[in-house]
Design an enzyme around this catalytic site. Structure first.
Site, PDB file in Angstrom:
ATOM      1  N   HIS A 252      -4.958  -0.506   5.356  1.00 20.48           N
ATOM      2  CA  HIS A 252      -4.628   0.258   6.566  1.00 20.48           C
ATOM      3  C   HIS A 252      -5.585  -0.023   7.723  1.00 20.48           C
ATOM      4  CE1 HIS A 252      -7.447   2.769   4.401  1.00 20.48           C
ATOM      5  NE2 HIS A 252      -6.545   3.328   3.644  1.00 20.48           N
TER       6      HIS A 252
ATOM      7  N   HIS B  70     -10.434   1.079   0.727  1.00 19.26           N
ATOM      8  CA  HIS B  70     -10.391   2.054   1.825  1.00 19.26           C
ATOM      9  C   HIS B  70     -11.713   1.822   2.553  1.00 19.26           C
ATOM     10  CE1 HIS B  70      -9.149   5.918   3.725  1.00 19.26           C
ATOM     11  NE2 HIS B  70     -10.383   5.761   4.149  1.00 19.26           N
TER      12      HIS B  70
ATOM     13  N   HIS C 144       0.864  -1.202   0.000  1.00 20.52           N
ATOM     14  CA  HIS C 144       0.000   0.000   0.000  1.00 20.52           C
ATOM     15  C   HIS C 144       0.892   1.242   0.000  1.00 20.52           C
ATOM     16  CE1 HIS C 144      -3.876   2.097   1.319  1.00 20.52           C
ATOM     17  NE2 HIS C 144      -2.992   3.041   1.007  1.00 20.52           N
TER      18      HIS C 144
ATOM     19  N   ASP D 234       1.255   2.757   3.538  1.00 18.40           N
ATOM     20  CA  ASP D 234       0.433   3.936   3.273  1.00 18.40           C
ATOM     21  C   ASP D 234       1.275   5.214   3.332  1.00 18.40           C
ATOM     22  OD1 ASP D 234      -1.761   5.319   2.458  1.00 18.40           O
ATOM     23  OD2 ASP D 234      -2.867   5.164   4.340  1.00 18.40           O
TER      24      ASP D 234
ATOM     25  N   LYS E  50      -8.914  -0.581  -6.629  1.00 16.50           N
ATOM     26  CA  LYS E  50      -8.983   0.083  -5.317  1.00 16.50           C
ATOM     27  C   LYS E  50     -10.274   0.878  -5.182  1.00 16.50           C
ATOM     28  CE  LYS E  50      -7.690   1.922  -1.371  1.00 16.50           C
ATOM     29  NZ  LYS E  50      -6.586   2.807  -1.052  1.00 16.50           N
TER      30      LYS E  50
ATOM     31  N   HIS F 297       1.660   5.373  -1.788  1.00 19.34           N
ATOM     32  CA  HIS F 297       1.365   6.528  -2.660  1.00 19.34           C
ATOM     33  C   HIS F 297       2.691   7.170  -3.046  1.00 19.34           C
ATOM     34  CE1 HIS F 297      -2.905   6.531  -1.359  1.00 19.34           C
ATOM     35  NE2 HIS F 297      -2.379   6.050  -0.251  1.00 19.34           N
TER      36      HIS F 297
HETATM   37  O1  DOR Z   1      -3.904   9.293   5.258  1.00 17.26           O
HETATM   38  C1  DOR Z   1      -4.136   8.955   4.112  1.00 17.26           C
HETATM   39  N1  DOR Z   1      -3.515   9.523   3.060  1.00 17.26           N
HETATM   40  N2  DOR Z   1      -5.054   8.012   3.906  1.00 17.26           N
HETATM   41  C2  DOR Z   1      -5.469   7.692   2.680  1.00 17.26           C
HETATM   42  O2  DOR Z   1      -6.336   6.881   2.573  1.00 17.26           O
HETATM   43  C3  DOR Z   1      -4.927   8.398   1.493  1.00 17.26           C
HETATM   44  C4  DOR Z   1      -3.625   8.968   1.757  1.00 17.26           C
HETATM   45  C5  DOR Z   1      -3.189   9.971   0.714  1.00 17.26           C
HETATM   46  O3  DOR Z   1      -3.318   9.678  -0.480  1.00 17.26           O
HETATM   47  O4  DOR Z   1      -2.670  11.036   1.087  1.00 17.26           O
HETATM   48 ZN    ZN Z   2      -3.433   4.998   1.141  1.00 17.50          ZN
END
Ligand code: DOR
Ligand code: ZN
Length: 348
Positions: A175, A137, A14, A248, A100, A16
């Protein structure tokens, strides 16, 4: 003698990494420690189609350090309009690993997410048929639901019924943040698995709100109670195959983190393995770190574990406060920035 631990190379299920200059700045930290990562599709605009994912994957590959063997695994951002045929094409062509779900307005860049769960049933049925994983999510964002109960309500109202309606579909509840989530995953394994972040293992809402507001601890799902943290720590360090690593890691320009309307997410890729090692050591479970970080995830996805290894050593280091992103005043805070961590990755 310095404590040293060698494990199969982990994967981040997971992650980004964003796009553009941010992508170039953050990706090397993940590529340094992890073999593969599930890249979340909540870009602006989102990665909605196979064509979007092919183009994004090219930008990711171009941002990798020379000689890196890191492999990005692409995901499709589910909307009310997602076309099952496009999903199937992308999956069969090896472009998409998973789909997702972002409930609309649940978190960062989720406004294009799902508003009507009836409309996604044909996509779920197709994924069940072709063996594609469904990542969620898992929060019910109905305004009448308290923010600390969003995960539990999502499970009751949506995920529970879906596991019965689509018995062949494999789910990942991303998460995990609550005891309810941990318990549901265990009870529904191997159909359902769950990822666990470094900060949900470390923090409680008292850390976040109890001694001054700590904006860097603002994430979605929000950090919960000591009872939840204990359940998460027991789950992650149990070695049970239904729980695995997902950082995450979610970088944001510092101005967005510190704004009066702050944005959830924190960049933790540089410290993730150090934090996991700390937690596993505290729980007396360093022998279970490899299962959590490197074996359970691939098993749920039906993929082989990485052949390479990494080594961690107990050797103190200080986490940098932030990283610089080329552009006007662009910096991203690092989770645990400025603090000393006991463990570090010494060979990867
Ligand atoms: O805290 C988070 N940030 N939770 C998420 O689900 C997305 C993520 C983000 O993309 O910044
Ligand atoms: Zn995330």
């Amino acid at each position: 003698m310095t404590a040293r631990l060698t494990i199969r190379k982990p994967d981040d299920w997971h992650l980004h990494v964003r796009d553009g200059e941010m992508l170039k700045a953050v990706l090397p930290f993940t590529a340094a420690h992890f073999g593969r990562a599930i890249l979340m599709p909540n870009l602006v605009p989102p990665v909605r189609t196979t064509a979007d994912a092919i183009a994004y994957r090219e930008r990711v590959m171009a941002a990798l350090p020379k000689g890196s063997t890191f492999k990005p695994l692409m995901t499709c951002y589910l909307t009310d309009e997602t076309d099952p045929d496009d999903i199937e094409r992308g999956f069969r062509d090896g472009v998409f690993t998973a789909v997702k779900l972002y409930p609309a307005h649940a978190t960062t860049y989720s406004s294009a997410g799902v508003t009507d769960y009836r409309k996604i049933k044909p996509v779920l049925a197709r994924m069940e048929k072709i063996g594609m994983r469904f990542l969620m999510h898992g929060e019910d964002v109905d305004p009448s639901v308290d923010i600390f109960d969003r995960e539990a309500r999502f499970i009751e109202k949506y995920l529970g019924p879906w596991t019965r309606e689509f018995p062949g579909l494999k789910f990942v509840l991303e998460h995990l943040s609550s005891k309810e989530g941990v318990d549901f995953v265990r009870a529904h394994s191997p159909q359902v698995a769950g990822t666990i972040t470094p900060y949900h293992l470390e923090l409680t809402r008292t850390d976040w709100l109890g001694w001054g507001l700590k904006p860097y601890m603002y994430v979605m799902p929000v950090i919960k109670t000591e009872r939840d943290r204990q359940a998460l720590r027991k789950a992650a360090t149990s070695g049970e195959p239904c729980y695995f690593l997902g950082t995450d890691s979610a970088p944001h320009p510092v101005a967005k983190k510190l704004s009066v309307n702050g944005i959830p997410g924190i960049f933790n890729a540089p410290v993730a393995m150090a934090v996991y090692a700390k937690v596993f050591e505290e729980e007396g479970a360093l022998d279970k770190l490899e299962a959590f970080a490197s074996l359970n995830g691939p098993r749920h996805y039906g993929l082989p574990p990485n052949e390479e290894t990494i080594a961690l050593e107990k050797k103190p280091w200080t986490v940098p406060e932030e990283i610089k992103i080329p552009g006007p005043d662009e910096r991203a805070l690092i989770y645990r920035g400025g603090e000393t961590m006991a463990w570090q990755v010494v060979a990867a």
